[in-house]
Design a protein around this motif. Structure first.
Motif: not given
Ligand SMILES: *Cc1c(COP(=O)(O)O)cnc(C)c1O
Length: 357
Positions: A83-85, A109, A112, A154, A158, A183, A185-186, A212, A214-215, A223
């Motif tokens: 995951g990017s986390n 987000y 961070y 970001c 988010n 970041d 993610a979107y 990521t 994930s989206k 993950r």
């Molecule tokens: C959902 C989201 C992520 C995703 O995190 P993962 O670990 O890749 O699932 C990362 N950054 C932002 C801003 C998000 O909203």
């Protein structure tokens, strides 16, 4: 006796996104539907050939090569993680830490700040405009005053849904004494990407762009995330990540997913059209709506005379779950809704109209 945790963790709260059992779940910005069925079939067939008794390819070379192709850069410029986390955590472990600070622009987000603190980095918070944007002035103020080792941007942000301004990134890359992380993610929803700065000539030596699965890629369950990084940075990251952190299953899942890149990215248009429909209705209901360039929408309930907590609970009572941001700093009475399938969006809008009637 209960063993005491690290002193600096005692005051730290975990990251909470309540998972409540409801019919319509629009609280975590996932894709509304899973990957195409052909993906699952192809993945199942690939998994039959796995030598499960062996450790994974430690450098995920195949997956990194495929991602490098997608972005038209060298494989050594790709770092993959859980995951990017985990990318963000790796960045903080490598470039943050004791005696160093990390800059965020709030509201943004929450991870961070959370990850920075858990890695013993100090957090300095800049302020966004009410519309969600960062001004060059505020960026300069925070960087010049605090000299942060990492600056987190970001885009789209988010929870506001707004993309960062390109000139803000340019300025950050110029004046930051350390890393600038964007970041994305979107990222598929925005009209520009920081990855475009990472060309064959190398690009900025202090830019890290995270993405990521994930989206848009509809694979939150896998993950898997990655970053486009400057040449030579991966060996630094390798010092802090656990050996074999990216498992075999995930490496295969990512590679198979990339075969369906067009299909996955095609879905963005459908989400955008649903998002516009939701935005219009929210406006008509008298709510304060942030114009989004993402797959979620932030709105404030106070113009209708109802508190965010109130509306959130009334939605849960109607089996619709959105993200309650009301208790977050700067976001009093704000809720964030993820764009779902058309029927899910209908359920949400109908429930909301009923609650506000
Ligand atoms: C959902 C989201 C992520 C995703 O995190 P993962 O670990 O890749 O699932 C990362 N950054 C932002 C801003 C998000 O909203």
């Amino acid at each position: 006796m209960k063993p005491p945790v690290r002193d600096d963790l005692r005051l730290l709260e975990g990251y909470h996104s309540p998972q409540i059992d409801v019919e319509v779940r629009l609280n975590t910005n996932e894709a509304p539907v899973g990957p195409p069925p052909e993906f699952s079939e192809a993945l199942a067939s690939e998994l039959r050939n796995v030598e499960w008794h062996r450790y994974p390819d430690r450098t995920a070379s195949g997956l990194r090569a495929d991602l490098a192709k997608l972005h038209d850069i060298e494989p050594e410029r790709i770092f993959v993680a859980n995951g990017s986390n985990e990318v963000l955590q790796t960045v903080c472990l490598t470039y943050g830490g004791t005696g160093r600070s990390v800059a965020t622009f709030e509201p943004t987000y929450a991870m961070y700040g959370q990850i920075a603190r858990s890695t013993q980095s100090a957090v300095v918070e800049g302020e966004r405009h009410v519309d969600g944007s960062v001004s060059v002035f505020e960026l300069e103020r925070v960087i010049e005053r605090h000299q942060p080792s990492i600056v987190f941007l970001c885009s789209p942000n988010n929870p506001t849904g707004t993309p960062e301004r390109f000139e803000v990134l340019e300025r950050a890359l110029e004046i930051a004494p350390g890393l600038v992380v964007v970041d994305e993610a979107y990222g598929q929803f925005a009209d520009w990407s920081a990855i475009d700065l990472c060309d064959d000539a190398g690009g900025p030596p202090n830019l890290v762009v995270t993405r990521t699965f994930s989206k848009t890629w509809a694979m939150a369950g896998a993950r898997l995330g990655y970053a486009v990084i400057p040449a030579g940075m991966a060996p630094e990251f390798e010092k802090v990540v656990l050996p074999y952190h990216v498992d075999t299953f995930k490496q295969i899942a990512g590679r198979v997913a990339l075969r369906f890149a067009d299909q996955m990215e095609h879905r963005v248009a459908a989400i955008v059209s649903e998002r516009e429909r939701i935005e219009t209705t929210l406006g008509r209901l008298g709510l304060n709506v942030w114009p989004s360039q993402s797959n979620f929408i932030l709105f404030r309930t106070s113009p209708t005379g109802r508190s965010g907590d109130d509306v959130w609970q009334a939605l849960v009572d109607r089996s619709v779950l959105v993200r309650n941001c009301s208790g977050w700093p700067r976001l009093a009475d704000c809720l964030r809704v993820t764009v779902g399938t058309p029927p899910e969006n209908d359920s949400f809008l109908e429930a909301l109209a009923e609650v506000l009637a």
